[in-house]
Design a protein around this motif. Structure first.
Motif, PDB file in Angstrom:
ATOM      1  N   ASP A  63       0.818  -1.218   0.000  1.00  0.00           N
ATOM      2  CA  ASP A  63       0.000   0.000   0.000  1.00  0.00           C
ATOM      3  C   ASP A  63       0.851   1.267   0.000  1.00  0.00           C
ATOM      4  OD1 ASP A  63       1.042  -0.059   2.547  1.00  0.00           O
ATOM      5  OD2 ASP A  63      -0.899  -0.004   3.587  1.00  0.00           O
ATOM      6  N   GLY A  64       2.189   1.110  -0.007  1.00  0.00           N
ATOM      7  CA  GLY A  64       3.075   2.248  -0.058  1.00  0.00           C
ATOM      8  C   GLY A  64       3.230   2.989   1.258  1.00  0.00           C
ATOM      9  N   ARG A  65       2.663   2.467   2.332  1.00  0.00           N
ATOM     10  CA  ARG A  65       2.681   3.174   3.613  1.00  0.00           C
ATOM     11  C   ARG A  65       4.022   2.996   4.338  1.00  0.00           C
ATOM     12  NH1 ARG A  65      -0.812   4.773   7.939  1.00  0.00           N
ATOM     13  NH2 ARG A  65       0.591   5.705   9.486  1.00  0.00           N
ATOM     14  N   TYR A  66       4.596   1.788   4.291  1.00  0.00           N
ATOM     15  CA  TYR A  66       5.802   1.515   5.060  1.00  0.00           C
ATOM     16  C   TYR A  66       6.927   1.005   4.170  1.00  0.00           C
ATOM     17  CZ  TYR A  66       2.794   1.854   9.167  1.00  0.00           C
ATOM     18  OH  TYR A  66       1.926   2.314  10.127  1.00  0.00           O
ATOM     19  N   ALA A  67       8.140   1.440   4.489  1.00  0.00           N
ATOM     20  CA  ALA A  67       9.344   0.913   3.864  1.00  0.00           C
ATOM     21  C   ALA A  67      10.110   0.103   4.896  1.00  0.00           C
ATOM     22  CB  ALA A  67      10.221   2.044   3.337  1.00  0.00           C
ATOM     23  N   TYR A  68      10.611  -1.051   4.479  1.00  0.00           N
ATOM     24  CA  TYR A  68      11.384  -1.938   5.340  1.00  0.00           C
ATOM     25  C   TYR A  68      12.834  -1.890   4.862  1.00  0.00           C
ATOM     26  CZ  TYR A  68       6.679  -3.563   6.358  1.00  0.00           C
ATOM     27  OH  TYR A  68       5.349  -3.611   6.706  1.00  0.00           O
ATOM     28  N   LEU A  69      13.762  -1.622   5.779  1.00  0.00           N
ATOM     29  CA  LEU A  69      15.145  -1.367   5.411  1.00  0.00           C
ATOM     30  C   LEU A  69      16.091  -2.376   6.040  1.00  0.00           C
ATOM     31  CD1 LEU A  69      15.248   2.484   6.125  1.00  0.00           C
ATOM     32  CD2 LEU A  69      14.495   1.343   4.019  1.00  0.00           C
ATOM     33  N   ALA A  70      17.066  -2.832   5.260  1.00  0.00           N
ATOM     34  CA  ALA A  70      18.230  -3.528   5.803  1.00  0.00           C
ATOM     35  C   ALA A  70      19.232  -2.453   6.192  1.00  0.00           C
ATOM     36  CB  ALA A  70      18.821  -4.459   4.761  1.00  0.00           C
ATOM     37  N   VAL A  71      19.667  -2.448   7.439  1.00  0.00           N
ATOM     38  CA  VAL A  71      20.510  -1.350   7.928  1.00  0.00           C
ATOM     39  C   VAL A  71      21.861  -1.842   8.459  1.00  0.00           C
ATOM     40  CG1 VAL A  71      18.591   0.210   8.354  1.00  0.00           C
ATOM     41  CG2 VAL A  71      19.335  -1.341  10.177  1.00  0.00           C
ATOM     42  N   VAL A  77      11.950   0.118  10.083  1.00  0.00           N
ATOM     43  CA  VAL A  77      10.688   0.371   9.391  1.00  0.00           C
ATOM     44  C   VAL A  77      10.459   1.880   9.376  1.00  0.00           C
ATOM     45  CG1 VAL A  77       8.217  -0.108   9.281  1.00  0.00           C
ATOM     46  CG2 VAL A  77       9.774  -1.831  10.246  1.00  0.00           C
ATOM     47  N   VAL A  78      10.129   2.405   8.202  1.00  0.00           N
ATOM     48  CA  VAL A  78       9.900   3.842   8.034  1.00  0.00           C
ATOM     49  C   VAL A  78       8.471   4.065   7.557  1.00  0.00           C
ATOM     50  CG1 VAL A  78      10.549   5.889   6.695  1.00  0.00           C
ATOM     51  CG2 VAL A  78      12.321   4.331   7.567  1.00  0.00           C
TER      52      VAL A  78
END
Length: 539
Positions: A63-71, A77-78
């Motif tokens: 839905d484009g609400r959250y981005a999941y990142l490898a850090v 989570v953004v």
């Protein structure tokens, strides 16, 4: 035990490289069209950004609400509800810290499964010494602000990349012997099955592993697209993950091209096209995209790699239809400004691409034979892009390694998540366009690493870099910082399945040597050392 496995292949790694696995076939740069500066966006620039140290891969929920990142040292989570002001809502900087050989380290990839709301987190991206944990952890992210651990799967091989579809996680099982795609149940952590190009031709087992490393993969509608570096791109039926089977080889040479190749030639050709298939994914209709990650070796005609589009309506007779060329660079060597292609995503008839210091681009691929560039943004003094991902009809997301100093764990302090407006018509231009010569050249140090680059445990012995001051680019995106929930990854009231791979146990499995891990995996300052000649010069 793991150290012995690494050392067993260290000697092989010292001479390991990649040779060209694909002839150029005479295909020109077909169809790609540059914008003319007259589009509806005028000056194309970011909507906003958020500093998230260590960011590598980023994926966006459906839905484009959250981005999941490898850090690098975990995942984050953004919240993208306001794309001009992204907000960090969760981070876990020590996954599996409760394990004796934890935490999971060097995390460069995460993938989200919309069907099950599972997030796959893998590492380490390259081989580590000692008794470090190698494997996969899945999380339930039905509440993105409070992920909970579901399953753990331990491997003997390093885990640079992965994908997940319908609850099944697919790993790049680079063990140095079969380099298979490995299917794992994301709910239970159970290994389900695997397939290797050795099954198509046993001679691959006698080729240097770095020539045919499984660098990355994607899975769509039960088909896995395997990017095997100089061994080309392969399509595998994984509709029954317990028994994968070959559908077709899209491109690439056979093992005979590599069996008698001198090691110095293999090392040099590992840097250069043809070959260097880095990532492959299904696009609209019968299109498959393949990104090539490459550079120019010393005294050669190589350079940054393109994104190639293929028609696979007949998978056994794939046809090249277009090539999206990389942005220009004044120094195409490994030590220069990287503008080679990296990760990308198709979204309908749009293609979002990342090019390290070359920025991010959008193309209209409604006619795959004649892609049209809609927008391009680059500022290599500030941003080297790892990924570009569709979010909504209004914006897309790019993750940047930054261009400054990392800490001793390789966590890039200048890394950011950017949001960009979507564009419907061509004509936008890169803004700003700094002079490539002003960009600091990446280099490694004992105590710090200049990104981009894969952190390695091998110091290069160069002086500690001092970040170079650069003018603030026009249209500097809004920076937002906010406190976020954190986690130590210990479970509270949730059962976690833990499975050690029965075929490749953590204690006894074969792994790439440290030199091999950096090779064929695209980025890595360790590769600089590996490619030096006997006189210490760079290749």
């Amino acid at each position: 035990m793991r150290r012995r496995a690494l050392l067993r292949l260290a000697g092989l790694g010292a001479g390991l490289g990649s040779a060209s696995a694909l002839g150029s076939g005479g295909l020109g740069r077909v169809g790609a069209q540059e914008g003319d500066g007259e589009g509806d966006q005028g000056t194309f620039e970011p909507l906003g950004s958020l500093a998230v140290p260590g960011t590598k891969e980023g994926v966006v929920g459906p839905d484009g609400r959250y981005a999941y990142l490898a850090v690098t040292d975990g995942f984050a989570v953004v919240d993208l509800e306001d794309p001009a002001n992204p907000e960090l809502v969760f981070e876990n900087r020590s996954p599996l810290a409760d394990r004796e050989n934890g935490p999971l380290r060097m995390i460069y990839d995460v993938k989200h499964d919309p069907a099950t709301d599972l997030l796959a987190v893998v590492g380490p991206a390259n081989p580590l010494g000692g008794d470090a944990f190698y494997g996969l952890v899945t999380y339930d992210v039905s509440d993105p602000t409070a992920p909970s651990r579901v399953a753990v799967h331990e491997t003997s091989f390093f885990n640079h990349n992965c994908d997940i579809e319908d609850g099944i996680v697919y790993l790049c099982g680079n063990d140095g012997e079969r380099n298979p795609v490995v299917a794992v149940d994301g709910e239970t952590g159970e290994r389900l099955g695997s397939w290797s190009i050795v099954e198509a031709d046993e001679r691959w087992g006698r080729v240097r592993p770095g020539n045919w490393v499984l660098h990355d993969l994607s899975v769509s509608d039960g088909v896995a697209y395997l990017a095997h570096w100089d061994a080309g791109t392969w399509m595998v039926d994984v509709s029954d993950p317990s028994s994968p089977s070959l559908l077709a080889k899209v491109r690439g040479r056979g093992p005979g091209a590599f069996l008698d190749m001198a090691s110095d030639v293999a090392r040099r050709e590992n840097l250069e096209p043809p070959g260097n298939d880095h990532y492959a994914a299904r696009g609209p209709g019968d299109v498959v995209g393949i990104s090539v990650e490459s550079w120019m070796a010393r005294d050669s005609d190589g350079g940054p790699g393109s994104v190639h589009l293929y028609d696979v309506s007949d998978p056994t007779a794939a046809t090249a239809v277009a090539e999206l060329p990389p942005p220009p660079t004044e120094d195409a060597t490994y030590q220069g400004t990287w503008t080679t292609s990296h990760n990308f995503e198709f979204d309908g008839d749009r293609l979002y691409t990342s090019w390290y210091g070359g920025g991010v681009k959008i193309h209209d691929v409604s006619d795959p034979a004649a892609p049209v560039e809609l927008a391009h943004w680059r500022d290599e003094s500030e941003a080297w892009f790892w990924s570009a991902q569709a979010a909504t009809t209004d914006f897309f997301v790019g993750t940047s390694l930054g261009s400054g100093v990392s800490d001793t764990q390789g966590v890039s302090l200048g890394a950011r998540v950017y949001t960009f407006p979507t564009v419907e018509t061509p004509g936008t231009t890169p803004t700003p366009t700094p002079t490539p010569a002003s960009t600091p050249t990446p280099n490694g140090t004992v105590n710090a690493t200049v990104v981009p680059g894969t952190p390695t445990p091998v110091p290069t012995g160069t002086p500690t870099p001092t970040p170079t001051g650069t003018p603030t680019p026009t249209g500097t995106p809004t920076e937002t910082r906010s406190p976020s929930p954190t986690a130590s990854d210990t479970e509270t009231g949730t059962a976690t399945a833990t499975v050690t791979d029965p075929e490749t146990t953590a204690g006894d499995g074969t792994g790439f040597g440290l030199g091999v891990g950096a090779l064929g995996l695209g980025v890595g300052l360790g590769l600089r050392r590996y490619l030096r000649g006997d006189d210490g010069d760079e290749a």
